[in-house]
Design a protein around this motif. Sequence first.
Motif, PDB file in Angstrom:
ATOM      1  N   UNK A 196      45.624  81.826  36.827  1.00  0.00           N
ATOM      2  CA  UNK A 196      46.048  81.398  38.160  1.00  0.00           C
ATOM      3  C   UNK A 196      45.005  80.437  38.722  1.00  0.00           C
ATOM      4  N   UNK A 197      45.453  79.413  39.415  1.00  0.00           N
ATOM      5  CA  UNK A 197      44.555  78.535  40.163  1.00  0.00           C
ATOM      6  C   UNK A 197      45.005  78.530  41.612  1.00  0.00           C
ATOM      7  N   UNK A 198      44.084  78.840  42.519  1.00  0.00           N
ATOM      8  CA  UNK A 198      44.341  78.758  43.952  1.00  0.00           C
ATOM      9  C   UNK A 198      43.744  77.452  44.454  1.00  0.00           C
ATOM     10  N   UNK A 199      44.571  76.630  45.094  1.00  0.00           N
ATOM     11  CA  UNK A 199      44.123  75.338  45.626  1.00  0.00           C
ATOM     12  C   UNK A 199      44.201  75.409  47.141  1.00  0.00           C
ATOM     13  N   UNK A 200      43.048  75.308  47.798  1.00  0.00           N
ATOM     14  CA  UNK A 200      42.977  75.496  49.247  1.00  0.00           C
ATOM     15  C   UNK A 200      42.511  74.221  49.937  1.00  0.00           C
ATOM     16  N   UNK A 201      43.224  73.842  51.016  1.00  0.00           N
ATOM     17  CA  UNK A 201      42.816  72.671  51.776  1.00  0.00           C
ATOM     18  C   UNK A 201      43.800  72.328  52.871  1.00  0.00           C
ATOM     19  N   UNK A 202      43.324  71.615  53.888  1.00  0.00           N
ATOM     20  CA  UNK A 202      44.182  71.283  55.033  1.00  0.00           C
ATOM     21  C   UNK A 202      45.350  70.394  54.638  1.00  0.00           C
ATOM     22  N   UNK A 203      45.174  69.610  53.598  1.00  0.00           N
ATOM     23  CA  UNK A 203      46.131  68.547  53.282  1.00  0.00           C
ATOM     24  C   UNK A 203      47.113  68.866  52.172  1.00  0.00           C
ATOM     25  N   UNK A 204      47.081  70.068  51.616  1.00  0.00           N
ATOM     26  CA  UNK A 204      47.769  70.295  50.345  1.00  0.00           C
ATOM     27  C   UNK A 204      49.293  70.289  50.429  1.00  0.00           C
ATOM     28  N   UNK A 205      49.855  70.451  51.626  1.00  0.00           N
ATOM     29  CA  UNK A 205      51.314  70.434  51.753  1.00  0.00           C
ATOM     30  C   UNK A 205      51.835  69.132  52.364  1.00  0.00           C
ATOM     31  N   UNK A 206      50.936  68.193  52.596  1.00  0.00           N
ATOM     32  CA  UNK A 206      51.332  66.949  53.244  1.00  0.00           C
ATOM     33  C   UNK A 206      52.102  66.035  52.297  1.00  0.00           C
ATOM     34  N   UNK A 207      53.089  65.367  52.841  1.00  0.00           N
ATOM     35  CA  UNK A 207      53.876  64.373  52.107  1.00  0.00           C
ATOM     36  C   UNK A 207      53.880  63.099  52.939  1.00  0.00           C
ATOM     37  N   UNK A 208      53.318  62.053  52.404  1.00  0.00           N
ATOM     38  CA  UNK A 208      53.287  60.778  53.125  1.00  0.00           C
ATOM     39  C   UNK A 208      54.426  59.883  52.661  1.00  0.00           C
TER      40      UNK A 208
END
Length: 318
Positions: A196-208
């Motif tokens: 498993x890899x957990x990726x954490x950050x404010x921007x991870x669900x953003x779609x430009x």
Amino acid sequence: MTTSLKRERYTPYITFTRKEWAERSGDAMLQLHDYDLEPLHGMNEPLTKEEIQQVYLPLAQLLNLYVTSSQQLHNATSKFLSSHESKVPYIIGIAGSVAVGKSTTARVLQRLLQGWSNHPKVDLVTTDGFLYPNKVLEANNLMNRKGFPESYDIKRLIHFLADVKSGKEKVAAPLYSHLEYDVLPGQLQWIERPDIVIVEGVNVLQVRPRQQQKDPAVYVSDFFDFSIYVDAAEKDIRKWYISRFETLRKTAFQSPDSFFHRYAHLSDTATVELATQIWEDINKPNLEQNIAPTKFRSSLILEKGHHHFVQSIQLRKI
């Protein structure tokens, strides 16, 4: 059927109160001792055994079901195709505002998910390392927009996730220093065939929007198998951010190596004024314009109350 389940019948999510969610932990036993809690919680952020047992343990159990199902599907597909390809890591994305507690959520889930024998290797990667170095941000007049989508090397982050999801045996992620407030040149975190890899950050669900042809045709969230958004009222996050800034001024900012050492001498009043200004000028606009609009793209929403503890959970229907 509970009242909350009835109320949310015709939405994409099923909503659980904290009490309803806690009942999903069943008879599972928590193997976390008191000394394990210290490295898990964030600055000025309470973390109790009750919070882990009532919120995070049921979530870890749910994620275990999803991961196990993915592994079973891989085995069945491999048998059908007569293929001997190794399974690829299950990727979990965690998003939310600065100071909302998403890093704590990531650390707790990493610790809990490592307890299952079918996925003992769980790596945690933060997207801070994929920020452009300060010298690049300064050259492009972006230092005051650090954390906004344009401050990240999205192409590098996508290539990293593509390598992980392709089953590459060894993949490198850049490292970031919060003390130096910059990416660390030449320092890497190596990801080697995790379950498993957990990726954490404010921007991870953003779609430009693709305004230019050179923009990526894929997005960070395209690589996620499951995603979590840590939510709270803006006024509460603002209070937590200012409180954290006050603590940092008395601790980390005192180090001559700290990027924010220039603020170590500030009075209590001046510290609150500066933290409030940073929140209003940078973090609040980023939250309102870029982060909060992605909330309903997530698989699950953890909603926190003013006390910093989770009070309700929304799970996307399947």
